[in-house]
Design an enzyme around this catalytic site. Structure first.
Site, PDB file in Angstrom:
ATOM      1  N   ASP A 149       0.817  -1.206   0.000  1.00  0.00           N
ATOM      2  CA  ASP A 149       0.000   0.000   0.000  1.00  0.00           C
ATOM      3  C   ASP A 149       0.860   1.269   0.000  1.00  0.00           C
ATOM      4  O   ASP A 149       2.093   1.205   0.035  1.00  0.00           O
ATOM      5  CB  ASP A 149      -0.934  -0.052   1.231  1.00  0.00           C
ATOM      6  CG  ASP A 149      -2.284   0.591   0.968  1.00  0.00           C
ATOM      7  OD1 ASP A 149      -2.412   1.346  -0.010  1.00  0.00           O
ATOM      8  OD2 ASP A 149      -3.219   0.344   1.764  1.00  0.00           O
ATOM      9  N   ASP A 204     -10.352   3.331  -3.359  1.00  0.00           N
ATOM     10  CA  ASP A 204     -11.044   2.138  -2.856  1.00  0.00           C
ATOM     11  C   ASP A 204     -12.462   1.974  -3.392  1.00  0.00           C
ATOM     12  O   ASP A 204     -13.228   2.923  -3.502  1.00  0.00           O
ATOM     13  CB  ASP A 204     -11.109   2.194  -1.319  1.00  0.00           C
ATOM     14  CG  ASP A 204      -9.735   1.989  -0.710  1.00  0.00           C
ATOM     15  OD1 ASP A 204      -8.758   1.863  -1.464  1.00  0.00           O
ATOM     16  OD2 ASP A 204      -9.650   1.957   0.528  1.00  0.00           O
TER      17      ASP A 204
END
Ligand code: GLA
Length: 401
Positions: A149, A204
């Site tokens: 990430d 997301d």
């Protein structure tokens, strides 16, 4: 003989001196499950075991799903006195190797989550400055997949940061799929082919058909905003390196029709198929969708060409994907709030993929049409394709001579 020896020596030196990406790990889009969409940081050893059991019991393993990935929240808040990452002691009382061993014992693969910055998005320790040390730990535990990430990265350069982790994994010696997650901010489709095996293309996902949900400085996105967000990126993907449209929301509150369309689109786009629902409580219909081998086969087609939009006129989104051996997949998604009648005249449409120089040649050939959700032949391209498609549902077909 002498030359052969030299060649071997040269190969050995170049392989060890120039770290690279592990090749051959993702010739088709990776398939698996990730904990984040449903569980966020509320994860533990029992959940992983249950999910692994469900992979086998529900026929998901048989359909091709392979990776079980723990997202953010698997770590303790601090590294130990040696600077090593530590699994959260209450969530994973037996350590990570035990969890990986269990997953491997089912013939499946195991993945973890890390972050290129100083902290993960949920505030756990990041990998920055510890990449080689952490990669060795992953190898010791038996990790096969790393989602990496991009939180708390300050002014770090994305390409360089992901290359550092790629090299660290290579150096540790255990083949690992590297899943790049920087939300498309640094356009990984322009540089990541030799760095990772898949890269997220957007922020997301969230479990709605067509919405944007704001969270202050960032938003999460429904199924169609994700599909529509990036323009011309299909050419960047192919065997070994994929555009990742995020973990799926199939089974997370969408209607059954929307689940089918969502799954059809991820397959047409050649996105990794990473389930994000609770497999312990999933409905029969959800599993039927996720384990549909005919739809999965479109995603896993060996040509590895992502599909493209053919048209979004009126209420239909029509997408096509060229497949190996001159076959094609098509998805007709009804975007309207009511059922709609499709009447598709093959002779009036020129279906093709200019980028890859492929054409559906209905003038000279007659293709048989197979409905991939109802598992039956529904005629050929000699006649119009007629169907009534429910609201937000899909007719997904495969065309073969
Ligand atoms: C980011 C990622 C998500 C998830 C969370 C975890 O938002 O994009 O997929 O991994 O972090 O904190």
């Amino acid at each position: 003989m002498k030359n052969k020896g030299l060649l071997l020596l040269f190969t050995f030196i170049s392989l060890s001196a120039f770290p690279q990406k592990f090749e051959g790990l993702a010739e088709t889009p990776p398939m698996g499950w990730n904990s984040w969409n449903t569980f966020a940081t509320d994860i533990n050893e029992q959940l992983v075991k249950d999910v692994a059991d469900k992979f086998v019991e529900l026929g998901l393993k048989d359909a091709g799903y392979e990776y079980i990935v723990l997202d953010d929240g698997w770590m303790a808040m601090e590294r130990d006195e040696n600077g090593d990452l530590v699994p959260h002691p209450e969530k994973f009382p037996n350590g990570m190797k035990a969890v990986a061993d269990y997953v491997h014992s089912k013939g499946l693969k195991f993945g973890l989550y890390g972050d290129a910055g100083t902290k993960t998005c949920a505030g756990y320790p990041g990998n920055r400055g510890y990449e080689y040390q952490d990669a060795k730990k992953y190898a010791e535990w038996g990790i096969d997949f790393l989602k990496y990430d991009w939180c708390s990265t300050g002014k770090q350069n994305a390409e360089a940061s992901y290359i550092t982790m790629r090299d660290a994994l290579y150096d540790a010696g255990r083949p690992v799929v590297l899943s790049i997650c920087e939300w498309g901010d640094n356009e990984p489709w322009t540089w990541a082919e030799d760095v990772g095996h898949m890269w997220r293309v957007t922020g997301d996902i969230i479990n709605c058909w067509d919405c944007e949900v704001g969270h202050g400085s960032w938003s999460s996105w429904g199924i169609w905003p994700i599909i529509n967000m990036r323009g011309n990126i299909r050419k960047a993907a192919g065997p070994g390196h994929w555009n990742d449209y995020d973990m799926m929301e199939v089974g997370n509150g969408l209607t059954d029709a929307e689940n089918r369309s969502h799954f059809a689109m991820w397959s047409i786009l050649a996105s990794p198929l990473i389930m994000g629902n609770d497999l312990r409580t999933a409905s029969k219909e959800t599993i039927k969708t996720l384990a549909n081998k005919e739809v999965v086969a479109v995603n896993q087609d060996k040509l590895g060409l992502p599909g493209l939009r053919f048209s979004n006129e009126e209420d239909f989104e029509i997408w096509v994907k060229p497949l190996a051996d001159g076959e094609w997949a098509m998805a007709f998604v009804n975007m309207a709030e009511e059922p709609r009648n499709l009447d598709f005249d093959w002779n009036r449409h020129q279906i093709g993929d200019d980028l890859n120089n492929r054409r559906l040649d209905v003038k000279n050939k007659k293709y048989k049409i197979r409905d991939l959700y109802n598992h039956k032949e529904i005629g050929d391209t000699g006649n119009n394709l007629k169907a009534t498609i429910g609201s937000h549902d899909v007719l997904m077909v495969r065309l073969r001579e």
